[in-house]
Design an enzyme around this catalytic site. Structure first.
Site, short mmCIF file in Angstrom:
data_model
loop_
_atom_site.label_atom_id
_atom_site.label_comp_id
_atom_site.label_asym_id
_atom_site.label_seq_id
_atom_site.Cartn_x
_atom_site.Cartn_y
_atom_site.Cartn_z
N ARG A 1 -2.61 -11.99 3.85
CA ARG A 1 -3.95 -11.65 3.37
C ARG A 1 -4.16 -12.16 1.95
O ARG A 1 -3.30 -12.00 1.10
CB ARG A 1 -4.17 -10.12 3.35
CG ARG A 1 -4.25 -9.39 4.67
CD ARG A 1 -5.30 -9.83 5.65
NE ARG A 1 -6.56 -10.31 5.15
CZ ARG A 1 -7.58 -9.57 4.72
NH1 ARG A 1 -7.49 -8.28 4.70
NH2 ARG A 1 -8.71 -10.13 4.32
N HIS B 1 -10.57 -3.27 -0.79
CA HIS B 1 -11.44 -2.67 0.23
C HIS B 1 -12.47 -1.78 -0.46
O HIS B 1 -12.14 -1.06 -1.41
CB HIS B 1 -10.63 -1.81 1.20
CG HIS B 1 -9.62 -2.58 1.99
ND1 HIS B 1 -9.87 -3.06 3.25
CD2 HIS B 1 -8.35 -2.97 1.70
CE1 HIS B 1 -8.79 -3.69 3.71
NE2 HIS B 1 -7.86 -3.65 2.79
N HIS C 1 -7.28 -8.85 -2.20
CA HIS C 1 -8.56 -8.22 -1.85
C HIS C 1 -8.57 -6.74 -2.20
O HIS C 1 -7.52 -6.10 -2.28
CB HIS C 1 -8.89 -8.40 -0.36
CG HIS C 1 -7.91 -7.72 0.55
ND1 HIS C 1 -6.70 -8.26 0.85
CD2 HIS C 1 -7.95 -6.52 1.19
CE1 HIS C 1 -6.03 -7.44 1.65
NE2 HIS C 1 -6.77 -6.37 1.87
N TYR D 1 0.84 -1.20 0.00
CA TYR D 1 0.00 0.00 0.00
C TYR D 1 0.87 1.25 0.00
O TYR D 1 1.97 1.24 0.56
CB TYR D 1 -0.85 0.06 1.27
CG TYR D 1 -2.00 -0.89 1.33
CD1 TYR D 1 -3.23 -0.57 0.74
CD2 TYR D 1 -1.89 -2.11 2.00
CE1 TYR D 1 -4.30 -1.44 0.81
CE2 TYR D 1 -2.96 -2.99 2.07
CZ TYR D 1 -4.16 -2.65 1.49
OH TYR D 1 -5.22 -3.50 1.55
N TYR E 1 -0.37 -9.95 0.81
CA TYR E 1 0.68 -9.35 1.64
C TYR E 1 0.65 -9.94 3.05
O TYR E 1 -0.39 -10.38 3.53
CB TYR E 1 0.55 -7.82 1.68
CG TYR E 1 -0.76 -7.28 2.22
CD1 TYR E 1 -0.99 -7.17 3.60
CD2 TYR E 1 -1.75 -6.84 1.36
CE1 TYR E 1 -2.18 -6.65 4.09
CE2 TYR E 1 -2.95 -6.32 1.84
CZ TYR E 1 -3.16 -6.24 3.20
OH TYR E 1 -4.34 -5.74 3.69
FE FE2 Z 1 -6.00 -4.68 2.87
#
Ligand code: FE2
Length: 235
Positions: free
Chosen positions: A156, A161, A159, A107, A146
């Site tokens: 994770r 959000h 995905h 991110y 990640y």
């Molecule tokens: Fe996330």
């Protein structure tokens, strides 16, 4: 005064519990005492209201809205679907905002120090407003998995959000979209906090119809606000 019951309490057969021990950070943010129902005010029941003028032409294209000197790396995808109410009626002018990791699973955020590269051409956020058929559409890059330190070897699944306001502040939905066939779903405490009968609603469907030849794979993901088929909250 009797609380307005236009919107009932959260359905725990669909939504995850506030405190889910396997998802460790929920312990810090979940309420310790029973919730107190409050009267819904007119402003909570009638807004916010968005229109097409609220978003810019590139806001729903994450392959372009963060570009500096080229195209982002990774697998280009189309994510589209409709926002519906409990009766299957399309919900127009709903603001949908998304945020996600880049193809490498990183991110753009100071807290994310995962040892994976940032992409100078990918910001990872976008938004759009549903059309008269309740439909939204994003062009983006398939997010990478990640690590997240919830437990040993925790990763994770891929995905995206999502946040929706819905027709009122009381239909606010924050959730996550997953991809079909992801082997990490079986090990993901966040996905698994959602009751078993509802969690598959969070997995998008691969769609050859939405796939654009020579350009991008397509995924469909309908979002249902309230009712027996409502989309679960995940945050
Ligand atoms: Fe996330």
């Amino acid at each position: 005064m009797k609380p307005n019951t236009a919107y009932g309490p959260r359905d725990w057969e669909t939504h995850p519990p506030y405190n889910a021990p396997d998802y460790r950070s929920t312990a810090l943010r979940s309420p310790r005492k029973p919730l107190v129902p409050i009267v819904h005010t007119l402003s909570e029941l009638t807004g916010p209201v968005f229109g097409q003028e609220a978003v810019g032409p590139l806001d729903n294209d994450l392959t372009k809205n963060g570009a500096r000197n080229g195209e982002p790396l990774g697998e280009r995808i189309i994510v589209t679907g409709r926002v519906l109410d409990e009766a299957g009626r399309p919900q127009r002018n709903m603001l949908i905002e998304i945020w996600q990791a880049n193809a490498a699973g990183r991110y753009v955020h100071t807290v994310d120090q995962h040892d994976a590269p940032l992409d100078p051409n990918f910001f990872g956020g976008g938004r759009c407003v549903t059309d008269s058929d309740g439909r939204y559409r994003f062009v983006t890059i398939k997010p990478g998995a990640y690590p997240w330190r919830n437990h040993p070897n925790a990763w994770r699944p891929n995905h995206i959000h999502l946040s929706l306001f819905g027709p009122s502040l009381l239909t606010r939905l924050v959730t996550q979209l997953y991809f079909p066939g992801d082997p990490l779903l079986a090990f993901d405490p966040i996905y698994r906090t959602v009751p078993e009968g509802a969690r598959e609603r969070l997995v998008s469907r691969f769609s050859l119809d939405e796939t654009e030849p020579e350009w991008a794979l397509g995924y469909e993901f309908d979002i249902v606000l309230r009712g027996p088929l409502e989309t679960p909250m995940v945050d």
